[in-house]
Design an enzyme around this catalytic site. Structure first.
Site, PDB file in Angstrom:
ATOM      1  N   ARG A  42       0.842  -1.182   0.000  1.00  0.00           N
ATOM      2  CA  ARG A  42       0.000   0.000   0.000  1.00  0.00           C
ATOM      3  C   ARG A  42       0.890   1.250   0.000  1.00  0.00           C
ATOM      4  NH1 ARG A  42      -3.501  -2.811  -1.375  1.00  0.00           N
ATOM      5  NH2 ARG A  42      -5.611  -3.061  -0.543  1.00  0.00           N
TER       6      ARG A  42
ATOM      7  N   HIS B 151      -0.362   0.319  -9.919  1.00  0.00           N
ATOM      8  CA  HIS B 151      -1.079  -0.574  -9.006  1.00  0.00           C
ATOM      9  C   HIS B 151      -1.612  -1.809  -9.746  1.00  0.00           C
ATOM     10  CE1 HIS B 151      -3.338  -0.511  -4.912  1.00  0.00           C
ATOM     11  NE2 HIS B 151      -3.062  -1.749  -5.288  1.00  0.00           N
TER      12      HIS B 151
END
Length: 311
Positions: free
Chosen positions: A226, A274
């Site tokens: 993250r 991502h």
């Protein structure tokens, strides 16, 4: 059976509905819209708004379309008594292992430097001395399902692999560290640091000037977990000083990464949007259907989120 569905990625909404309806042919699945307060037995969500989950005492469980549940937990609207269940793998483990292995080999074979040489003015033909495998230890920060799969993959290439987790774990061939008392020792042995931690209040900002300075000089950082794990302002000075030789970042504090962000201009930072591991919809839908069936039978299911741990 009444199922409420929502995703923060509207482009994939129809595909998700198709796969979920295939896996749950006897369920009534509806897309949540603002103002919808009709009853539902289960909710299937990805980064839902607080409004969707507030005041729903009839829900039996909430399923999260992914492994990370930080977006739901920070809403603080899911009661502790309501089961919150994450996707265990959803086809992500092998993808994550592929991505991490590629990133490690890119640094180990010095391909990042060869790329920069090739792009320099006029190009530069300059063979570089290879790294010694014995001095190229890999440290995996976080030993969940995905982190363990990365360890297994890298061991096939003969790397010395170590891992760190909140609580002690035993993995074949992996030197395991646990707890805050052993974090610095773990970092000192990691020429390449791969972050696979869940994002919790305890792990937010764990990749910072102090921790990254514990790595061997000239180390490499790979963050696939993250964006909140990395203190982004701390990375450029570490790159300039040579403490960090390069970074591969798939996640960021703000996504999409703003065009003006300084990371875009640094050739030592490899950026991907991502995509290191994407949930395979058909596998996730099948898994959710099996877990709903188990809950209906009164059986325990895997993937149940521990609110105290945050994952």
């Amino acid at each position: 059976m009444r199922i409420l569905f929502q995703t923060a990625d509207p482009a994939n909404q129809d595909a998700w509905l198709r796969d979920l309806r295939t896996a749950l042919p006897h369920a009534g699945i509806r897309v949540w819209q603002s103002g919808d307060t009709a009853a539902a037995d289960y909710a299937i969500v990805w980064k839902p708004p607080a409004e969707m989950l507030q005041g729903r005492p009839e829900l039996k469980a909430v399923f999260n379309l992914g492994a990370g549940v930080d977006a739901i937990l920070k809403l603080n609207v899911v009661p502790d008594t309501l089961p919150l269940i994450r996707i265990d793998d959803g086809g992500m483990a092998v993808q994550m292992a592929e991505f991490a292995t590629h990133a490690v080999l890119r640094y180990y074979r010095r391909l990042d430097q060869y790329e920069r040489q090739a792009r320099s003015n006029g190009g530069e033909w300059k063979p570089l001395p290879p790294f010694e495998r014995s001095g190229f230890g890999i440290g995996v920060l976080g030993l969940g399902v995905l982190g363990q799969r990365i360890c297994e993959s890298l061991q096939h290439f003969g790397f010395e692999v170590s891992g760190w987790s909140r609580s002690p774990k035993t993995l074949p061939g992996v030197k395991a560290y646990a707890g805050s008392a052993q974090l610095n020792e773990f970092l000192r042995n990691a020429r390449v640091l791969i972050c696979m931690l869940p994002l919790t209040p305890d792990t937010a900002g764990i990749l910072n000037r102090d921790t990254l300075s514990q790595l061997p000089r000239g180390a490499y950082l790979i963050n696939l977990a993250r964006g909140g794990h990395l203190v982004e302002a701390d990375l450029p000075p570490l790159l300039e000083s040579g403490q960090i030789a390069g970074a591969t970042l798939d996640v960021f504090q703000e996504e999409p990464l703003p065009p003006q962000h300084p990371f875009w201009k640094d050739p030592r930072i490899a950026i991907t949007p991502h995509i290191s591991a994407l949930t395979v919809r058909s596998e996730a839908a099948r898994q959710i259907a099996e877990k709903i069936a188990a809950l209906q039978r009164g059986e325990a299911v895997v993937g149940l989120v521990d609110r105290n741990k945050g994952y």
